[in-house]
Design an enzyme around this catalytic site. Structure first.
Site, PDB file in Angstrom:
ATOM      1  N   THR A 114     -32.719  72.211 138.637  1.00  0.00           N
ATOM      2  CA  THR A 114     -31.801  72.530 139.980  1.00  0.00           C
ATOM      3  C   THR A 114     -31.385  71.270 140.465  1.00  0.00           C
ATOM      4  OG1 THR A 114     -34.061  72.224 140.943  1.00  0.00           O
ATOM      5  CG2 THR A 114     -33.803  74.204 140.271  1.00  0.00           C
ATOM      6  N   GLY A 115     -31.241  70.035 139.799  1.00  0.00           N
ATOM      7  CA  GLY A 115     -30.833  69.001 140.557  1.00  0.00           C
ATOM      8  C   GLY A 115     -29.232  68.862 140.175  1.00  0.00           C
TER       9      GLY A 115
ATOM     10  N   ARG B  61     -40.222  72.699 139.256  1.00  0.00           N
ATOM     11  CA  ARG B  61     -41.286  72.910 139.923  1.00  0.00           C
ATOM     12  C   ARG B  61     -41.654  74.371 140.173  1.00  0.00           C
ATOM     13  NH1 ARG B  61     -44.540  68.644 142.359  1.00  0.00           N
ATOM     14  NH2 ARG B  61     -43.336  66.523 141.892  1.00  0.00           N
TER      15      ARG B  61
ATOM     16  N   ASP C 241     -45.059  71.340 137.026  1.00  0.00           N
ATOM     17  CA  ASP C 241     -45.089  70.267 137.604  1.00  0.00           C
ATOM     18  C   ASP C 241     -45.561  69.020 136.516  1.00  0.00           C
ATOM     19  OD1 ASP C 241     -45.544  68.189 139.133  1.00  0.00           O
ATOM     20  OD2 ASP C 241     -46.871  68.927 140.485  1.00  0.00           O
TER      21      ASP C 241
ATOM     22  N   TRP D 223     -36.794  62.856 138.301  1.00  0.00           N
ATOM     23  CA  TRP D 223     -37.800  61.756 138.559  1.00  0.00           C
ATOM     24  C   TRP D 223     -38.360  61.831 139.824  1.00  0.00           C
ATOM     25  CZ3 TRP D 223     -37.321  57.514 142.596  1.00  0.00           C
ATOM     26  CH2 TRP D 223     -36.310  57.626 143.234  1.00  0.00           C
TER      27      TRP D 223
ATOM     28  N   LYS E 265     -29.454  51.388 138.557  1.00  0.00           N
ATOM     29  CA  LYS E 265     -30.491  50.542 138.803  1.00  0.00           C
ATOM     30  C   LYS E 265     -31.153  49.764 137.650  1.00  0.00           C
ATOM     31  CE  LYS E 265     -32.860  53.430 141.324  1.00  0.00           C
ATOM     32  NZ  LYS E 265     -31.969  54.662 141.463  1.00  0.00           N
TER      33      LYS E 265
ATOM     34  N   TYR F 260     -37.111  53.004 135.233  1.00  0.00           N
ATOM     35  CA  TYR F 260     -36.310  53.290 134.045  1.00  0.00           C
ATOM     36  C   TYR F 260     -36.682  52.738 132.882  1.00  0.00           C
ATOM     37  CZ  TYR F 260     -32.594  54.857 137.384  1.00  0.00           C
ATOM     38  OH  TYR F 260     -31.765  55.511 138.445  1.00  0.00           O
TER      39      TYR F 260
ATOM     40  N   MET G  73     -29.434  62.296 145.822  1.00  0.00           N
ATOM     41  CA  MET G  73     -28.686  61.220 145.515  1.00  0.00           C
ATOM     42  C   MET G  73     -27.340  61.944 145.505  1.00  0.00           C
ATOM     43  SD  MET G  73     -30.777  59.526 142.652  1.00  0.00           S
ATOM     44  CE  MET G  73     -32.366  58.301 143.100  1.00  0.00           C
TER      45      MET G  73
END
Length: 364
Positions: free
Chosen positions: A11-12, A35, A50, A75, A114, A145, A180
Site C-alpha cells: 500500500t506504500g 497490515r 503484521d 519499514w 540514509k 538499513y 515519505m
C-alpha cells in the site's frame, strides 16, 4: 512462465507503484502484503500480516508456497535507531522465515540515501563525498538499513536465492497516506499558500536550496525493481536509483511555484520548517476541502511535514551515482519536473487538491 511476486508494503509509495508495474508487464502473479490486507490496484492476492508478530506473520505467509520473488518495500519507524535496527531486522527475518517452503529465486530490498547519511538521530552530521557511490563503505554506528541488508545476505547464503538492494533518494509519486512523499506534501503546502496568500517560501536551508540535488520517481524505481529481479547481471548488487537528471532547488522551486500560479518567494535568511509554518494546516485544509468539494482527507493523511523538512533542511549536498545500473544495462531516465507535475495533475484529477487557476481542465 508466470512468476509469483510478494510485495511487502504493497500500500506504500514504492510498493503500490511496483504492483502497477508488474501487473502491466504481464507474466506475474502479484501478492501484496500489508497490515490490513488492503486491496491495491495490480495486486491479485492481498495478504494481511503484521511482520512484527512472528507467529501471526508466519501463519499468514506459510500459505504462499509458490512465491518466487520478494520485494521488501516497507519499514517501521521506532523511537531510537537501536529499536529501528531490532524491529526492522526482525520484520525481514519473519518474512523470510514465513516463506521457508517457497521456491525463492530473488529478494529485493528498498532502502534509501540514509545509507550514506546515517539515521535520523545522527542525520547528515558528517560531510560525505558526493556523488554517493554504491561501493562506499558503511558509516560507523547503527543504521537499520545495514541490519536489513545483513539479514537478507545471510538468508541468501543459506538458501541460495539472489538479492538486490535499491537506494532511492527523495521519493516522488502518487499515493496517499505515505510518510515519505514530498510530492504530495509540497502540493498541499502550495495549495494552502494559494488559498491564504501566504508566501511560497522554500522551507529548508540555503545550502540545500543552492546545492545539486536529485530525486527518484516511484515509477522509475518500480521499473528498476522488476529489471533487477529478472536480469542475471543485476544479481547480488546494491544500486542507487534516481531519475538521472540533476537540478538545484532554487531552480526547481520556481518551476513548482509556476505550476500552482504562485510567486516564488525563494529561501528566507533562516530555515522555515513546514512543521512550524503549517501549525494551523488542519483547520485551513478543512475549509479548503469544503470550499472546493474535495475528497475528505485530513491534512495529516496527505502531508508529511517532518520528512520534507528533513530532506530540505540538510546542510550538505546530496546526489547519487548510478554506475552499477548503467554497467548492467539499465539506462531508463525520468524528467524530475515531470515527476512533480504528474503527481500534481493526479491530485487535481482525483479531487485531492483544488485546481490552480488555468488548470481546471485537469478535473475533467
Amino acid at each position: 512462465m508466470t512468476r509469483t511476486a510478494l510485495i511487502i508494503g504493497a500500500t506504500g509509495l514504492s510498493g503500490s507503484n511496483l504492483a502497477a508495474r508488474l501487473s502491466a508487464s504481464g507474466g506475474w502473479h502479484v501478492c501484496g502484503l500489508s497490515r490490513g490486507g488492503k486491496e491495491v490496484p495490480g495486486v491479485d492476492t492481498p495478504v494481511a500480516a503484521d511482520l512484527t508478530d512472528e507467529a501471526a506473520s508466519g501463519a499468514a505467509l506459510s500459505a504462499l508456497s509458490d512465491v518466487t520473488h520478494v520485494f521488501f518495500c516497507t519499514w517501521s519507524k521506532q523511537d531510537t535507531e537501536a529499536e529501528n535496527c531490532r524491529v526492522n531486522r526482525a520484520m525481514v527475518r519473519n518474512a523470510l522465515n514465513g516463506l521457508a517452503d517457497a521456491p525463492l529465486k530473488h529478494v529485493a530490498l528498498v532502502t534509501g540515501t540514509k545509507h550514506y547519511l546515517g539515521p535520523f538521530e545522527a542525520y547528515a552530521q558528517g560531510r560525505p563525498y558526493t556523488p554517493f557511490l554504491e561501493d562506499q563503505p558503511r558509516l560507523p554506528g547503527e543504521n537499520f538499513y545495514y541490519a536489513q541488508e545483513d539479514e537478507i545476505f545471510e538468508a541468501a547464503r543459506q538458501r541460495g536465492f539472489t538479492w538486490s538492494v535499491h537506494r532511492p533518494h527523495t521519493m516522488i509519486g502518487y499515493t496517499l497516506g505515505n510518510a515519505m512523499n514530498m510530492g504530495v506534501t509540497l502540493a498541499v503546502y502550495a495549495s494552502i499558500c494559494a488559498e491564504t496568500g501566504q508566501p511560497f517560501l522554500f522551507p529548508g536551508s540555503k545550502a540545500q536550496y543552492r546545492a545539486v540535488a536529485d530525486i527518484t520517481d516511484a515509477r522509475l524505481l518500480a521499473r528498476h525493481l522488476e529489471w533487477s529481479a529478472t536480469t542475471s547481471d543485476a544479481a547480488n548488487t546494491a544500486f542507487n536509483v534516481v531519475n538521472g537528471d540533476l537540478f538545484r532547488w532554487e531552480w526547481m522551486w520556481g518551476r513548482i511555484a509556476d505550476w500552482f500560479g504562485l510567486q516564488d518567494a525563494g529561501a528566507p535568511h533562516q530555515v522555515m520548517p513546514l512543521q512550524c509554518q503549517m501549525q494551523d494546516a488542519d483547520k485551513i485544509w478543512s475549509r479548503i476541502v469544503t470550499k472546493y468539494g474535495l475528497g475528505d482527507h485530513p491534512v495529516s493523511a496527505l502531508a508529511s511535514w517532518w520528512h520534507t523538512d528533513a530532506d530540505l533542511g540538510r546542510e550538505i549536498e546530496c546526489f547519487n551515482d548510478m554506475k552499477n545500473s548503467r554497467q548492467a544495462g539499465f539506462c531508463a531516465h525520468q524528467s524530475s519536473c515531470d515527476s512533480f507535475f504528474d503527481v500534481f495533475e493526479m491530485l487535481v484529477k482525483n479531487r485531492i487538491i483544488p485546481a490552480p487557476s488555468g488548470k481546471e481542465n485537469l478535473c475533467q
